[in-house]
Design an enzyme around this catalytic site. Structure first.
Site, mmCIF file in Angstrom:
data_model
loop_
_atom_site.group_PDB
_atom_site.id
_atom_site.type_symbol
_atom_site.label_atom_id
_atom_site.label_comp_id
_atom_site.label_asym_id
_atom_site.label_seq_id
_atom_site.Cartn_x
_atom_site.Cartn_y
_atom_site.Cartn_z
ATOM 1 N N THR A 89 0.945 -1.186 -0.161
ATOM 2 C CA THR A 89 0.232 -0.268 0.232
ATOM 3 C C THR A 89 1.243 1.208 0.115
ATOM 4 O O THR A 89 1.877 1.485 1.068
ATOM 5 C CB THR A 89 -1.362 -0.075 1.428
ATOM 6 O OG1 THR A 89 -1.926 -1.366 1.487
ATOM 7 C CG2 THR A 89 -2.243 1.265 1.305
ATOM 8 N N GLU A 112 -3.783 -4.982 -2.730
ATOM 9 C CA GLU A 112 -4.152 -6.934 -2.735
ATOM 10 C C GLU A 112 -5.782 -6.150 -1.236
ATOM 11 O O GLU A 112 -5.598 -5.315 -0.533
ATOM 12 C CB GLU A 112 -3.218 -7.045 -1.922
ATOM 13 C CG GLU A 112 -2.728 -6.733 -0.979
ATOM 14 C CD GLU A 112 -1.293 -7.748 -0.101
ATOM 15 O OE1 GLU A 112 -1.011 -8.429 -1.041
ATOM 16 O OE2 GLU A 112 -0.737 -7.241 0.853
ATOM 17 N N PHE A 113 -6.128 -7.148 -1.382
ATOM 18 C CA PHE A 113 -7.189 -7.114 -0.078
ATOM 19 C C PHE A 113 -7.445 -8.058 0.866
ATOM 20 O O PHE A 113 -8.413 -8.929 0.733
ATOM 21 C CB PHE A 113 -8.596 -6.367 -0.986
ATOM 22 C CG PHE A 113 -8.758 -5.394 -2.116
ATOM 23 C CD1 PHE A 113 -8.882 -4.168 -1.650
ATOM 24 C CD2 PHE A 113 -8.854 -6.123 -3.066
ATOM 25 C CE1 PHE A 113 -9.436 -2.790 -2.437
ATOM 26 C CE2 PHE A 113 -8.212 -4.706 -4.181
ATOM 27 C CZ PHE A 113 -8.422 -3.715 -3.817
ATOM 28 N N GLU A 116 -5.991 -10.530 7.403
ATOM 29 C CA GLU A 116 -5.756 -11.271 8.626
ATOM 30 C C GLU A 116 -6.103 -12.737 8.673
ATOM 31 O O GLU A 116 -7.083 -12.425 9.561
ATOM 32 C CB GLU A 116 -4.816 -10.435 9.945
ATOM 33 C CG GLU A 116 -4.906 -8.876 9.770
ATOM 34 C CD GLU A 116 -4.033 -8.492 10.599
ATOM 35 O OE1 GLU A 116 -4.495 -9.036 12.147
ATOM 36 O OE2 GLU A 116 -3.352 -7.222 10.803
ATOM 37 N N LYS A 174 -7.322 1.294 -2.888
ATOM 38 C CA LYS A 174 -7.054 0.516 -1.572
ATOM 39 C C LYS A 174 -6.906 1.618 -0.717
ATOM 40 O O LYS A 174 -7.538 0.893 1.102
ATOM 41 C CB LYS A 174 -5.374 0.189 -1.992
ATOM 42 C CG LYS A 174 -4.834 -0.010 -0.556
ATOM 43 C CD LYS A 174 -6.016 -1.469 0.147
ATOM 44 C CE LYS A 174 -5.375 -2.767 1.034
ATOM 45 N NZ LYS A 174 -3.951 -2.993 0.535
ATOM 46 N N ASN A 178 -10.587 0.945 2.452
ATOM 47 C CA ASN A 178 -9.627 0.522 3.974
ATOM 48 C C ASN A 178 -10.337 2.398 4.442
ATOM 49 O O ASN A 178 -10.876 1.590 5.935
ATOM 50 C CB ASN A 178 -7.937 0.629 3.961
ATOM 51 C CG ASN A 178 -8.141 -0.862 3.361
ATOM 52 O OD1 ASN A 178 -8.882 -1.961 3.777
ATOM 53 N ND2 ASN A 178 -6.634 -0.897 4.061
ATOM 54 N N GLY A 227 -8.234 -1.777 14.309
ATOM 55 C CA GLY A 227 -6.542 -1.865 13.915
ATOM 56 C C GLY A 227 -5.890 -2.499 13.420
ATOM 57 O O GLY A 227 -6.729 -2.666 12.472
ATOM 58 N N TYR A 229 -3.176 -4.319 10.407
ATOM 59 C CA TYR A 229 -0.873 -3.523 10.071
ATOM 60 C C TYR A 229 -1.979 -2.457 9.386
ATOM 61 O O TYR A 229 -1.527 -1.026 8.643
ATOM 62 C CB TYR A 229 -1.179 -4.209 9.316
ATOM 63 C CG TYR A 229 0.040 -4.136 8.719
ATOM 64 C CD1 TYR A 229 1.656 -3.680 9.031
ATOM 65 C CD2 TYR A 229 0.039 -3.868 7.185
ATOM 66 C CE1 TYR A 229 2.522 -3.136 8.535
ATOM 67 C CE2 TYR A 229 1.188 -3.625 6.154
ATOM 68 C CZ TYR A 229 2.898 -3.053 6.909
ATOM 69 O OH TYR A 229 3.021 -2.686 6.178
ATOM 70 N N CYS A 230 -3.507 -2.514 8.556
ATOM 71 C CA CYS A 230 -3.433 -1.741 7.140
ATOM 72 C C CYS A 230 -4.495 -0.227 7.947
ATOM 73 O O CYS A 230 -4.443 0.568 7.126
ATOM 74 C CB CYS A 230 -4.244 -2.488 6.401
ATOM 75 S SG CYS A 230 -3.457 -3.708 5.938
ATOM 76 N N ASP A 234 -3.061 3.406 7.041
ATOM 77 C CA ASP A 234 -4.287 3.269 5.277
ATOM 78 C C ASP A 234 -4.964 5.186 5.226
ATOM 79 O O ASP A 234 -4.748 5.761 4.692
ATOM 80 C CB ASP A 234 -5.037 2.944 4.813
ATOM 81 C CG ASP A 234 -3.636 1.595 4.108
ATOM 82 O OD1 ASP A 234 -2.744 1.975 4.223
ATOM 83 O OD2 ASP A 234 -4.470 0.565 3.291
#
Length: 372
Positions: A89, A112-113, A116, A174, A178, A227, A229-230, A234
């Site tokens: 990203t 990418e989508f 986790e 992306k 998000n 929360g 990673y993304c 983002d």
């Protein structure tokens, strides 16, 4: 680049917690070899996918894209004719600028989508496949189209939509997607805050509104904040991209997440004082991972809540079976669940688990649909 993970992959073991990945690796019929040698991997490749982490730099108010650039530089040294596909990203406009910086047309973008713990599943059953390439470069567009077809061929889902668009539009998809998800999480959490303070049963309100097909029931379970990673990084990057554009909502989404964590921390400390009859209480943090089926707690919402405990100098113990360390951020990590329950005056759990049933009276969670 981590030898231990490379070794696990070559032994057919998944280095992360993901059931589908483990199943595929265990079959042993994949043409897959892992290596720490970049040049060895890149020399004969027709496509090179970059999916390195782009962490958010709070000081620069911008993604740290140095890991992406280091791969691009290595690829251009050993195989300059190959097509590089950025899946990390990145800020809106990054791919176009990096093509100019390195003087190459062989870089495209494909968001990418992936969730986790369900990364391979989301590749096998993709919601859509998007590739971004300059429309005035027919050869690049053709290679981008072929890459999209390869992803489609690898999917098990039939009738997958492929969207071709410009580089910058693909990057924007992306970040906006998000941020839209983060907005939904923040809205449900603010509904839950209102309901808890005003004495409403939030689950009834959420079910009632969620049955409206325009709203739906997805992402409707309250939490300690968005929360993972993304979403946190983002939303902040999109806000930075809005620097010279009028807006209210994107900034509000970021701030709403901070407000929710502060509210959760205040509630937990209030309950701790009530249960202990004073300030001599211990806060137990049950699991750090955002969701079941994941061993990743980078940027987990509960970490933000813990920082607020630290600011108030509260004693915290952590139960997280995936941790090998005996201490995390200065807090004791307890490996035995029963010992953890005994030590904790109040237990904070972003997601409730049946193994806490015997101490439910001292568990604080906003997981309203744990049994659904």
């Amino acid at each position: 680049i981590i030898p231990e993970r490379v070794q696990m992959l070559n032994q057919g073991k998944s280095p992360i917690e993901d059931n589908e990945i483990q199943e595929y690796l265990a079959r042993g019929n994949l043409k897959l070899t892992a290596t720490t040698n970049g040049e060895e991997a890149y020399q004969k490749a027709d496509y090179i996918i970059i999916s390195t982490p782009t962490n958010y730099d709070e000081e620069r108010d911008y993604f740290d894209t140095s890991s992406v650039e280091s791969v691009i530089e290595q690829v251009l040294r050993c195989n300059p004719q190959t097509m590089i596909v950025i899946k990390s990203t990145v800020p809106v406009g990054y791919t176009e600028s990096i093509r100019k910086q390195y003087g190459t047309k062989n870089i495209i973008f494909s968001p990418e989508f992936l969730r986790e713990g369900r990364a391979l599943y989301d590749n096998l059953y993709p919601s859509r496949i998007i590739v971004g390439a300059p429309e005035d470069e027919p050869e690049t567009v053709q290679k981008a189209r072929r890459f999209a077809e390869l992803l489609k061929e690898g999917a098990l889902k039939e009738d997958v939509s492929i969207l071709e668009m410009g580089l910058t539009e693909a990057e924007a998809v992306k970040l906006f997607a998000n941020t839209c998800l983060a907005m939904r999480v923040a809205f449900i959490n603010e509904l839950d805050t209102y309901a808890e303070i005003k004495g409403l049963r939030a689950e009834q309100v959420i079910r009632g509104m969620g049955l409206d097909p325009r709203i739906g029931l997805h992402y409707n379970n309250p939490s300690f904040g968005y929360g993972g990673y993304c979403l946190p990084k983002d939303t902040k990057q999109l806000r930075a991209n809005y620097r010279d554009v009028p807006e209210n909502m994107v900034d509000a989404i970021v701030e709403a997440n901070r407000t929710r964590k502060t509210y959760i921390a205040d509630q937990v400390m209030k309950i701790g004082r009530e249960l202990a009859g004073g300030d001599g209480y211990v806060i137990g943090v049950y699991r750090l991972a955002m969701k079941s089926g994941s061993d990743n707690f980078r940027k987990s919402a509960v970490l933000g809540v813990m920082k607020r405990f630290e600011a108030q100098k509260r004693e915290v113990v952590i139960y997280e079976p995936s941790l090998e360390e005996d201490e995390l951020y200065g807090h004791r990590v307890v490996k035995d669940l029963e010992e953890f329950k005994e030590l904790s005056t109040v237990i904070v759990a972003n997601r409730f688990d049946g193994e806490l049933e015997d101490v439910r009276g001292k568990v604080y969670t906003r997981d309203l649909f744990a049994r659904d």
